[in-house]
Design a protein around this motif. Structure first.
Motif, PDB file in Angstrom:
ATOM      1  N   ARG A 154     -22.674  40.006  31.334  1.00  0.00           N
ATOM      2  CA  ARG A 154     -23.972  39.336  31.246  1.00  0.00           C
ATOM      3  C   ARG A 154     -23.778  37.822  31.381  1.00  0.00           C
ATOM      4  O   ARG A 154     -22.666  37.306  31.314  1.00  0.00           O
ATOM      5  N   THR A 222     -19.337  47.675  21.373  1.00  0.00           N
ATOM      6  CA  THR A 222     -19.290  46.225  21.217  1.00  0.00           C
ATOM      7  C   THR A 222     -19.237  45.527  22.569  1.00  0.00           C
ATOM      8  O   THR A 222     -19.958  44.554  22.816  1.00  0.00           O
ATOM      9  N   GLU A 224     -20.336  46.470  25.370  1.00  0.00           N
ATOM     10  CA  GLU A 224     -21.569  46.604  26.134  1.00  0.00           C
ATOM     11  C   GLU A 224     -22.543  45.453  25.874  1.00  0.00           C
ATOM     12  O   GLU A 224     -23.425  45.190  26.703  1.00  0.00           O
ATOM     13  N   TYR A 225     -22.404  44.759  24.756  1.00  0.00           N
ATOM     14  CA  TYR A 225     -23.250  43.596  24.502  1.00  0.00           C
ATOM     15  C   TYR A 225     -22.935  42.460  25.470  1.00  0.00           C
ATOM     16  O   TYR A 225     -23.740  41.528  25.625  1.00  0.00           O
ATOM     17  N   TRP A 240     -30.393  48.695  23.499  1.00  0.00           N
ATOM     18  CA  TRP A 240     -29.053  49.205  23.781  1.00  0.00           C
ATOM     19  C   TRP A 240     -28.971  49.701  25.218  1.00  0.00           C
ATOM     20  O   TRP A 240     -29.939  50.206  25.778  1.00  0.00           O
ATOM     21  N   SER A 241     -27.770  49.585  25.780  1.00  0.00           N
ATOM     22  CA  SER A 241     -27.528  50.078  27.132  1.00  0.00           C
ATOM     23  C   SER A 241     -27.235  51.583  27.090  1.00  0.00           C
ATOM     24  O   SER A 241     -27.014  52.169  26.026  1.00  0.00           O
ATOM     25  N   GLN A 244     -23.970  52.250  25.438  1.00  0.00           N
ATOM     26  CA  GLN A 244     -24.003  52.212  23.977  1.00  0.00           C
ATOM     27  C   GLN A 244     -24.561  53.506  23.405  1.00  0.00           C
ATOM     28  O   GLN A 244     -24.032  54.042  22.429  1.00  0.00           O
TER      29      GLN A 244
END
Length: 275
Positions: A154, A222, A224-225, A240-241, A244
């Motif tokens: 990201r 974690t 994935e954030y 959440w993805s 996740q």
């Protein structure tokens, strides 16, 4: 800020055949599995249960089938079911890209169950032997993602020293988290160290497998954030993805497996499970 080096996806040519970096990462993963697996089965408590190097070779064969078939089908049904239902001829077109770890895990579980049934081992015992050998393969895969410049992170604070621009993103040069490296370090190296040290002593059956599920789930959740969600999925409930949400059952299941393993061990005599 840093810029992704833009590696050539082809590492070299063998005669006229292009050898891709990602293929080399798979080869490294399988080689590491053999090396580590032979060390695991040589431990006295595993050798006493009848484990041999031949079992490791066979596990690799079963595991490769599980990873490839499960990983591909997991991507198809977890991430793009509508597309592939309307394009069924592309489901097995793995050369076009698209693999899912969670699908690969399910495929490996099926393969391990088949191996356990054919060789007379308990399924959970097989999982305990395999689990410490998996994270290095995951690390190799994430390194392949980074070399290919895919699955970038990201947007990051431009002041972050390791923020990186990924030209493949075609986003005008937004600095991003190199989330592939985060996953390489977390679900790869760190998880390997934790599992390898934990499995150096005899543990109750299912404890090592449970720790793998728990550890991977936490590391992936974690990371994935910091990883850019798939554009065709975006974020789901709670922000959440998809990755996740798929990791939550692993975290819960791993914790429950470890709890069950130690409670079961407390009720049983301290003797290794036999074939």
């Amino acid at each position: 800020m840093l810029v992704h080096p833009q590696f050539d996806a082809v590492a070299f040519h063998l005669w006229k055949w292009p050898i891709h970096w990602y293929g080399l990462m798979y080869l490294a993963a399988f080689g590491l599995f053999l090396w580590l697996g032979n060390r695991v089965v040589a431990r006295p408590w595993n050798a006493a249960r009848g484990w041999t190097r031949r079992d490791v070779d066979d596990l690799l064969f079963y595991g490769v089938l599980g990873v490839v078939l499960g990983g591909r089908l997991g991507y198809v049904f977890f991430y793009k079911p509508a597309y592939y239902l309307s394009h069924p001829g592309e489901i097995l077109a793995v050369w076009q890209g698209g693999m899912s770890f969670h699908g690969g895990l399910l495929g490996v579980l099926v393969a391990l169950a088949l191996f356990a049934w054919r060789r007379g081992f308990h399924f959970l015992e097989v999982g305990d032997v395999v689990a410490p050998c998996v994270p290095t393969g995951l690390a190799a895969g994430r390194l392949g993602n980074f070399i290919n410049g895919e699955l970038w992170g990201r947007a990051a604070d431009p002041g972050l020293p390791w923020a990186m621009v990924f030209p493949q993103a075609n986003d005008g040069g937004i600095p991003r988290h190199p989330s592939q490296i985060y996953q390489f370090l977390g679900e790869g190296l760190l998880l390997f160290i934790v599992l390898w040290l934990f499995a150096r002593k005899p543990r109750p059956m299912a404890a090592v497998s449970g720790l793998f599920l728990l550890g991977y789930g936490v590391a992936r959740f974690t990371a994935e954030y910091f990883r850019e969600p798939d554009s065709f999925l975006g974020l789901r409930a709670f922000g959440w993805s998809q990755g996740q949400w798929l990791s939550v059952p692993m975290i819960v299941g791993g914790a429950l497996m470890m709890l069950w393993a130690y409670r079961r061990a407390a009720r049983l005599p301290a003797a290794p499970a036999m074939r």
